[in-house]
Every structure is written in C-alpha cells, then in structure tokens.
Design a protein around this motif. Sequence first.
Motif, PDB file in Angstrom:
ATOM      1  N   ALA A 174      34.928 113.149 -25.976  1.00 41.84           N
ATOM      2  CA  ALA A 174      33.501 113.256 -26.036  1.00 41.84           C
ATOM      3  C   ALA A 174      32.235 113.320 -27.152  1.00 41.84           C
ATOM      4  O   ALA A 174      31.703 112.298 -27.503  1.00 41.84           O
ATOM      5  CB  ALA A 174      33.314 114.375 -24.383  1.00 41.84           C
ATOM      6  N   PHE A 218      31.806 110.363 -29.062  1.00 41.51           N
ATOM      7  CA  PHE A 218      31.162 108.883 -28.766  1.00 41.51           C
ATOM      8  C   PHE A 218      30.008 109.590 -29.766  1.00 41.51           C
ATOM      9  O   PHE A 218      29.601 108.369 -29.712  1.00 41.51           O
ATOM     10  CB  PHE A 218      30.828 109.571 -26.720  1.00 41.51           C
ATOM     11  CG  PHE A 218      30.298 108.216 -26.338  1.00 41.51           C
ATOM     12  CD1 PHE A 218      30.741 106.825 -26.647  1.00 41.51           C
ATOM     13  CD2 PHE A 218      28.928 108.639 -26.097  1.00 41.51           C
ATOM     14  CE1 PHE A 218      29.526 106.402 -25.658  1.00 41.51           C
ATOM     15  CE2 PHE A 218      27.794 108.027 -26.000  1.00 41.51           C
ATOM     16  CZ  PHE A 218      28.443 106.728 -25.851  1.00 41.51           C
ATOM     17  N   ALA A 235      26.637 112.938 -25.689  1.00 44.10           N
ATOM     18  CA  ALA A 235      27.299 112.307 -25.145  1.00 44.10           C
ATOM     19  C   ALA A 235      28.054 113.559 -24.800  1.00 44.10           C
ATOM     20  O   ALA A 235      28.905 113.086 -23.861  1.00 44.10           O
ATOM     21  CB  ALA A 235      28.063 112.551 -26.454  1.00 44.10           C
ATOM     22  N   TYR A 246      29.498 112.485 -21.524  1.00 43.76           N
ATOM     23  CA  TYR A 246      30.862 112.334 -20.828  1.00 43.76           C
ATOM     24  C   TYR A 246      31.244 113.072 -19.572  1.00 43.76           C
ATOM     25  O   TYR A 246      32.348 113.347 -18.958  1.00 43.76           O
ATOM     26  CB  TYR A 246      31.887 112.456 -21.648  1.00 43.76           C
ATOM     27  CG  TYR A 246      31.953 111.722 -22.824  1.00 43.76           C
ATOM     28  CD1 TYR A 246      33.403 111.213 -22.481  1.00 43.76           C
ATOM     29  CD2 TYR A 246      31.434 111.011 -23.590  1.00 43.76           C
ATOM     30  CE1 TYR A 246      34.263 110.089 -23.315  1.00 43.76           C
ATOM     31  CE2 TYR A 246      32.484 109.564 -24.552  1.00 43.76           C
ATOM     32  CZ  TYR A 246      33.033 109.478 -24.164  1.00 43.76           C
ATOM     33  OH  TYR A 246      33.666 108.012 -24.335  1.00 43.76           O
ATOM     34  N   VAL A 273      31.012 110.832 -16.871  1.00 44.14           N
ATOM     35  CA  VAL A 273      32.463 110.228 -17.248  1.00 44.14           C
ATOM     36  C   VAL A 273      33.532 110.851 -15.940  1.00 44.14           C
ATOM     37  O   VAL A 273      34.513 110.357 -15.329  1.00 44.14           O
ATOM     38  CB  VAL A 273      33.191 110.168 -18.203  1.00 44.14           C
ATOM     39  CG1 VAL A 273      34.218 109.165 -19.064  1.00 44.14           C
ATOM     40  CG2 VAL A 273      32.147 108.608 -19.072  1.00 44.14           C
ATOM     41  N   LEU A 319      34.113 101.120 -16.186  1.00 42.01           N
ATOM     42  CA  LEU A 319      33.080 100.808 -17.419  1.00 42.01           C
ATOM     43  C   LEU A 319      31.816 100.124 -16.937  1.00 42.01           C
ATOM     44  O   LEU A 319      31.395 100.437 -16.959  1.00 42.01           O
ATOM     45  CB  LEU A 319      33.871 100.275 -18.256  1.00 42.01           C
ATOM     46  CG  LEU A 319      33.849  99.242 -19.253  1.00 42.01           C
ATOM     47  CD1 LEU A 319      33.850 100.614 -20.047  1.00 42.01           C
ATOM     48  CD2 LEU A 319      34.662  98.040 -19.830  1.00 42.01           C
ATOM     49  N   CYS A 334      29.751 103.192 -16.351  1.00 43.00           N
ATOM     50  CA  CYS A 334      29.128 103.897 -17.361  1.00 43.00           C
ATOM     51  C   CYS A 334      28.231 102.471 -18.093  1.00 43.00           C
ATOM     52  O   CYS A 334      26.921 103.563 -18.591  1.00 43.00           O
ATOM     53  CB  CYS A 334      30.487 103.791 -17.992  1.00 43.00           C
ATOM     54  SG  CYS A 334      31.945 105.479 -17.959  1.00 43.00           S
ATOM     55  N   SER A 343      28.991 100.811 -24.350  1.00 41.93           N
ATOM     56  CA  SER A 343      30.235 100.497 -23.331  1.00 41.93           C
ATOM     57  C   SER A 343      31.318 100.430 -23.945  1.00 41.93           C
ATOM     58  O   SER A 343      32.191 101.104 -23.398  1.00 41.93           O
ATOM     59  CB  SER A 343      29.717  99.767 -22.246  1.00 41.93           C
ATOM     60  OG  SER A 343      28.626 100.001 -21.412  1.00 41.93           O
ATOM     61  N   VAL A 384      32.788 103.138 -25.569  1.00 41.84           N
ATOM     62  CA  VAL A 384      33.848 104.300 -24.059  1.00 41.84           C
ATOM     63  C   VAL A 384      34.790 103.569 -23.838  1.00 41.84           C
ATOM     64  O   VAL A 384      35.890 104.616 -24.272  1.00 41.84           O
ATOM     65  CB  VAL A 384      33.081 104.049 -23.522  1.00 41.84           C
ATOM     66  CG1 VAL A 384      33.774 104.913 -22.199  1.00 41.84           C
ATOM     67  CG2 VAL A 384      31.057 104.905 -23.153  1.00 41.84           C
ATOM     68  N   VAL A 432      38.264 105.972 -25.207  1.00 34.95           N
ATOM     69  CA  VAL A 432      39.143 106.472 -24.112  1.00 34.95           C
ATOM     70  C   VAL A 432      40.986 105.628 -24.755  1.00 34.95           C
ATOM     71  O   VAL A 432      42.114 106.012 -24.822  1.00 34.95           O
ATOM     72  CB  VAL A 432      38.848 105.329 -22.789  1.00 34.95           C
ATOM     73  CG1 VAL A 432      40.097 105.526 -21.857  1.00 34.95           C
ATOM     74  CG2 VAL A 432      37.733 105.896 -22.675  1.00 34.95           C
TER      75      VAL A 432
END
Length: 310
Positions: free
Chosen positions: A190, A193, A215, A219, A222, A258, A261, A288, A291, A295
């Motif tokens: 996190a 990011f 962030a 998250y 998320v 996605l 997000c 995006s 992200v 991941v």
Amino acid sequence: IRSAVTLRIGISKQFFLTHSTMLARKGGVMTATELWMCPTCKAPVPTPFCPTCGEHPMQARDLTLRGLTEQIFEAFTNIDGRLIRSLRALVFRPGALTVAFLNGSRKPYIGPVTLFLIANVVFFAMESLTGGTIFTAPLHSHLHNQPWSDFAQQLVTQRLQAKQTTLALYAPAFDKAIGLNARSLIIFMALSFALAPLLVFFRSRLPLMAHAVFALHFYTVVLLLLSVATAITAVGLWLGSAAQVSEGADYVLSLTLLIACAVYLYFAIRTVHGARGGSRILKTVALSLAVAVIVIGYRFVLLLITLYST
C-alpha cells in the motif's frame, strides 16, 4: 516585591484549592466546577477534563460493576461510531477522508493505518474462510500459472538442491510461510503506491506522507473490494465447477476490480488533488496501471522472500 507577589499568588491558589475541596459532594461524585488535582500532570484543574492530558477526575461509580459496564458500552459505541463514519466517508465520498485527515479533522474518524489494518484482517479472514489465493498464491501457482513461472521453476529447483529436499516436502512449508508473509508485508504494498500519486501530481507540492495517507485509504477500499471478490469467487465454486471459475471468471473478476479501482480513483483525485478535465482521465489511467503493476510485483516479491526464508 516579586517575592511578595509570588507568595500572595501561592497563598491565593492554596486557598482556592482548599476551598474547592471543601465543596459539597453527593454520593462521592465530584461536581464539574470543583477544582481537582490531575493525577497525571500533578496540577490543579478547574475544568471537568485536564486541558493538558485529557484526564478526568475519578468518581466513586468508576470502581463499581455498573461503572465498568458503562465504560465497556461507551468504548464499543465510540469505536463502532467512528468505524461506520469512516467507512461511509471512505466508500461513498472518495478522497474526503484523506482531505479530512490532512486538514486535521481526525477525532471523528479512525486513522488511516488502523483503518487499513481492519480491512486487512477482514480480507485475510475472508480468504481463510473461502480458500482464496489472491496474494497467498501457493507454490504450484507460482510454478505454473504466473507470468514468471519459467523463472520460478529455475529458482525453486536451485533452492531444493540447496536444501536437499523434494518439492512434495517443501511445498507445504512454502504455502504456509507465504500466507504469513502476505499478511505482515501487505502494508508495504500500500505504501509503495504512494510513489505513484507523488509522480503524477508532482506539481501539487504535497509531501510524501500526504500521498501515503491517500494510498492507505485507497488500499483500504481495494482490500474491501477484494473481500467481496473473494466471496463471489467462493459462491461460484460452490455453485459451479472449479475449472469454470478459475479459467473464465477469474479474468473477468480481475478486470472488474481494476475498473472499480479506476472509477474510485477518478473521483478521489478530484477531491484530494483537484484534478479536472482530460488530464484527470490520463492521471486516473496512470494510477490504475500502477495498481495492477504493484499487485503483480507484490506477488513476485512474496515468492522471492518466502523462497529464501523457508
């Protein structure tokens, strides 16, 4: 003269303290206007709460069963109230919680780290119940289902030779260890990011810690989305075949997450950074993509950490 004034002030303060302590008490409960001695600051306080440390005077009912019950009830209601208020702002007003924290409005809400850890507990509890492997991908997945599978096979072969063991004996230890690592290291994913909005909004001149708060809040959302996705996947497994869910729905679900997000970031960056117009769309796309890269990178880093620590 100065000594005389100091002595007179001291006598007056002592008189006021003595006079206040002689005020009537009913049932051992101290009145709100009574001067009391703060046990933490060791100073007389004329208000119900100490302005320095927030301490309040001990009351007789605090040491009773009823008083203890009231404290437990108050603690739970305060936590629940702040949690619900924080989640409502986080989900339905993207970016508002970050702005409130940066503006200093922190009492009504739960802090970003605590809120993130709560979402982390919920997510991994859901994964444990449903058998999800979003971050805790087993060794078999790393060897056969990831973009780095060929490289992973080479690393694992070398590791097995160094440990003088077999894949069948090593895999259970790896799968257990990667679950623990994923839980303990996810906060670093996190925080990593935070570099993305720092680069995208470099003209905003916000400090790195401001982007770190953003962030953590993002998250948290998320993780909540992943919790819902894990539950949906589990329902699909119960209603259909595992092969159908893993091959088809997994890609659709990942793309849906996605997009979700991206939509959240689209609204959040306007609230936090004031992004507007066409640049807002471009910045949303850039964040995006960050992200998705983070991941995937987190999964690969977990493979390396777990492989060389077990």
